[in-house]
Scaffold this motif. Structure first.
Motif, short mmCIF file in Angstrom:
data_model
loop_
_atom_site.label_atom_id
_atom_site.label_comp_id
_atom_site.label_asym_id
_atom_site.label_seq_id
_atom_site.Cartn_x
_atom_site.Cartn_y
_atom_site.Cartn_z
N LEU A 535 58.88 22.27 57.12
CA LEU A 535 57.36 22.45 57.37
C LEU A 535 56.93 20.95 56.78
O LEU A 535 57.70 20.17 56.18
N ARG A 536 55.63 20.63 57.61
CA ARG A 536 55.00 19.38 57.09
C ARG A 536 54.74 19.27 55.72
O ARG A 536 54.95 18.08 55.03
N ALA A 611 54.08 28.05 59.66
CA ALA A 611 53.81 28.66 58.40
C ALA A 611 52.22 29.21 58.44
O ALA A 611 51.44 28.17 58.39
N LEU A 612 52.15 30.57 58.31
CA LEU A 612 50.80 31.04 58.18
C LEU A 612 50.90 31.21 56.58
O LEU A 612 51.47 32.21 56.12
N THR A 665 55.39 22.18 61.67
CA THR A 665 56.58 21.82 61.55
C THR A 665 56.62 20.28 61.36
O THR A 665 55.44 19.64 61.88
N LYS A 666 57.56 19.62 60.78
CA LYS A 666 57.63 18.13 60.83
C LYS A 666 57.54 17.64 62.28
O LYS A 666 57.01 16.63 62.50
N GLY A 669 54.12 17.08 64.29
CA GLY A 669 53.47 15.79 63.92
C GLY A 669 51.93 16.21 63.79
O GLY A 669 51.03 15.37 63.54
N GLU A 670 51.63 17.53 63.76
CA GLU A 670 50.00 17.79 63.85
C GLU A 670 49.62 17.96 62.29
O GLU A 670 50.70 18.05 61.21
N ALA A 671 48.42 17.89 62.33
CA ALA A 671 47.72 18.19 60.74
C ALA A 671 47.79 19.62 60.38
O ALA A 671 48.03 20.39 61.16
N ILE A 672 47.52 19.75 59.28
CA ILE A 672 47.48 21.15 58.63
C ILE A 672 45.87 21.66 59.09
O ILE A 672 44.95 21.01 58.92
N ARG A 673 46.04 22.86 59.57
CA ARG A 673 44.77 23.52 60.25
C ARG A 673 44.44 24.54 59.34
O ARG A 673 45.00 25.32 58.94
N VAL A 674 43.12 24.43 58.81
CA VAL A 674 42.32 25.25 58.02
C VAL A 674 41.84 26.30 59.05
O VAL A 674 40.62 25.94 59.64
#
Length: 687
Positions: A535-536, A611-612, A665-666, A669-674
């Motif tokens: 995970l990122r 991951a949720l 995941t790393k 390359g995406e940001a964490i989504r709220v």
């Protein structure tokens, strides 16, 4: 070979008798037409809360297990996995069945512990099989794994007394027993036939004629024959031929005088007195037929050169060498013959042995065929042993049970909302959702004492269930569903069971917009180390970064790690506006807004590897009062917790936020989504 045949027959008879008795007893006493082997009813009494079988007793799978119980109280009979039963009865007094010796002997062990009432077992949904209400019996196809049978009072109270019987139903067992019985009868009949079989006289005579040779003693020497004058031809012609029987004139006795077929020789000239008469060999004449005192086969065997070698046969007339000159005296010819012993045949080559050996082979082949038939027809008779070596694990809930949990929540939640009943909510919700609900009830009773502004009934619709595997408690499952009174939103919730005896409680609940890209809950699993490392960001680290982002506002360094939801952006704007307005008040010196993570995040790995994450944040909105001034809450939701109380130093409002994130995941390359953030005021006060 009669001894070998009788011995074999005795062994076969004993085997057939054993098989017949065993098949009859098994078919008509142990099993019966229902293919079930049952134990006699056994009285079990326990001062504890349950009578439980050890998981090692149910060490095979395949057959159907039947358990029935009877007692003075309503009883519950259930079968569950060891991980559930062990957790449910942990620390409780109980009686454990640890050994079983057929046909009905059990070894028990009493375990000490608490005797307090447990959750009624009928209210739990993890039983793989359980007795219906009003029934005290259960049937269950045995599965591979560690399972236990539980007998307890239906209301979960101690002091269990029950008459319990067990039965195992094996497919085709009764038919196999009948097959063994039939095979035993056949083998028994075969053995008796071998033991008491009598051979016919004709068969014995034929065998004797075929197999018995008559040994012929042969003299070592043939006596010398003196020459005799030949009889006249007429005399030879008229010589009587002795007949064997007047009823068989064609048969001539072998002892009849031989007839001369050649003319008589000219008398030899006189010889000196010292000279011996010459031996005259008669001309060969046909041998008359002899009466058949022996079978043709015996005659042929007796004439066989292999039997008598080069010696003269007993049924031929003696022959002599022709003299070179009839006028000369010939010394009698004396021939030596060898002594012929009777023929000795090896035992293994004798016809009688061959017949007995053939009978043995046929009997052995028949028995082997029967054994093979019994083996092939009963290859599935013995249930296979359990093979699961790893600790038991199972999905947290079945689809049907999860839907039943959601349906029950819809019903009880609406009842609790209508009456603002916090105790009823506690039966279906857990923290942090329960804390938000209870705070909402407090605020509602304060601001709407008449109960005119009660929330309308709603329900979660079309739930999609994500049930990860668990090997221990607590267990959780995720639900993604629609909301009946909010068509533009969805609900993401986590239901948790703290232990095997507790109900399912809704612990986390957020409402992301329907347009949000929600992850699929199908194939969801609990995270392991390898999945987390991909995970990122780790869930706990993400919670801290999000709290710093919300505390610092849109310009915080951590803001670059997240893609905010519309609700999060609106909240940040609202907090900035509120700060500006409060700071403008003359009695407010300064304002701070601080977010902190609360508790451990709950993470689930989706089928895509993302991951949720569900997490909780606390927020304290703090207003510092100017020296010499005082402040108090005069309106709004804060008055439900602090009304008309004057504070001289500070005022604060406390919020509880539930948040749902997607950590990619790393590799992506995406940001964490709220996905969503849902606040609730849970307290207010000051100093």
């Amino acid at each position: 070979m009669r001894f070998a045949r009788i011995t074999l027959g005795l062994l076969v008879t004993l085997a057939g008798l054993v098989a017949t008795v065993a098949g009859a007893v098994a078919a008509f006493w142990l099993v019966g037409p229902d293919n079930t082997i049952s134990t006699p009813g056994r009285e079990f009494a326990s001062s504890g809360l349950a009578v439980v079988t050890a998981p090692t007793l149910l060490d095979r799978h395949g057959p159907t297990l039947h358990v029935s119980a009877s007692g003075n109280k309503p009883l519950f009979v259930g079968i569950g996995q060891d991980l559930d039963v062990r957790d449910y009865l942990a620390g409780s007094a109980q009686t454990r069945l640890i050994r079983f010796e057929p046909p009905g002997t059990f070894g028990t062990q009493d375990l000490r512990g608490r005797s307090g009432k447990l959750t009624p077992p009928g209210e739990l949904d993890w039983w793989v099989a359980q007795s219906a209400p009003g029934s005290q019996s259960v049937s269950w196809p045995m599965q591979d794994g560690r399972y236990e049978v539980v007998v307890m009072n239906a209301d979960g109270t101690p002091a269990v007394g029950a008459q319990v019987s067990f039965g195992v139903q094996v497919h085709r067992l009764f038919g196999i027993c009948l097959l063994v019985l039939g095979a035993g009868v056949l083998v028994l009949a075969l053995g008796l036939a071998l033991m008491f079989r009598r051979r016919k006289v004709a068969d014995v005579a034929a065998d004797n004629a075929t197999t018995t040779g008559i040994p012929v003693p042969v003299a070592d020497r043939i006596p010398a024959l003196a020459a005799v004058a030949s009889a006249p031809a007429a005399q030879e012609t008229n010589s009587p031929a002795y007949r064997v029987s007047p009823f068989a004139p064609e048969q001539v006795s072998p002892f009849a005088p031989m007839q001369q077929t050649e003319p008589a020789a000219t008398p030899a000239p006189a010889r000196p007195a010292a000279a011996r008469p010459a031996a005259v060999k008669p001309a060969p004449t046909p041998v008359p037929a002899a009466p058949m005192f022996m079978s043709p086969a015996a005659v042929a065997r007796a004439k066989s050169p292999a039997l008598i070698g080069a010696s003269q046969r007993y049924d031929e007339p003696p022959t002599y060498d022709e003299p070179a000159d009839r006028t000369e005296s010939v010394e009698p010819t004396v021939e030596r013959t060898e002594t012929v012993e009777p023929e000795t045949v090896p035992l293994a080559a004798s016809p009688e042995f061959e017949k007995s050996d053939e009978a043995v082979r046929r009997t052995a082949a028949l028995l082997a065929s029967g054994a093979l038939l019994l083996t092939t027809t009963s290859c599935g008779l013995m249930p296979p042993k359990n093979s699961l070596a790893a600790p038991d694990s199972r999905p947290a809930v079945t689809l049907a049970d999860a839907q039943a949990v959601v349906q029950r929540y819809n019903q009880l939640n609406n009842q609790a909302n209508q009456s603002r009943d916090a105790k009823l909510s506690a039966t279906i919700e857990g923290n942090p959702t329960l804390a938000q609900t209870q705070a909402g009830f407090v605020i509602g009773r304060k601001l709407d004492a008449a109960g005119k502004d009660v929330s309308k009934p709603f329900s979660y619709t079309n739930p999609e269930i994500g049930a990860p595997q668990f090997a221990s408690y607590p267990m959780r499952f995720v639900v993604s569903s629609g909301v009946s009174n909010a068509p533009g939103a969805r609900q993401l919730g986590v239901w948790q069971r703290e232990n095997a005896g507790s109900p399912w409680l809704l612990t986390h609940s957020v409402y992301p917009p329907k347009a949000a890209d929600l992850p699929s809950v199908d194939g969801m699993r609990t995270p392991d180390v390898s999945a987390l490392n991909k995970l990122r960001s780790q869930p706990a680290t993400a919670a801290k970064d999000l709290a710093a982002y919300l505390s610092g506002g849109p310009n915080a360094p951590q803001s670059k790690l997240f893609t905010p939801s519309p609700a999060l952006s609106s909240m940040l704007k609202l907090r900035a506006t509120t700060k500006a307005n409060d700071t403008a008040e003359p009695y407010i010196a300064s304002v701070t807004d601080a977010f902190l993570p609360s508790g451990e995040p709950l993470a689930f790995i989706t089928s895509s590897g993302d991951a949720l994450v569900f997490l909780t944040l606390t927020e304290q909105y703090l207003q510092r009062v100017e020296p010499g001034s005082n402040a108090y809450w005069t309106s709004g939701e804060a008055t439900a917790f602090s009304s008309m109380v004057k504070y001289t130093q500070s005022l604060h409002q406390d919020y509880l936020h539930q948040v749902a994130l997607v950590i990619p995941t790393k590799k992506s390359g995406e940001a964490i989504r709220v996905l969503s953030i849902d606040p609730q005021l849970i307290g207010a006060g000051g100093q």
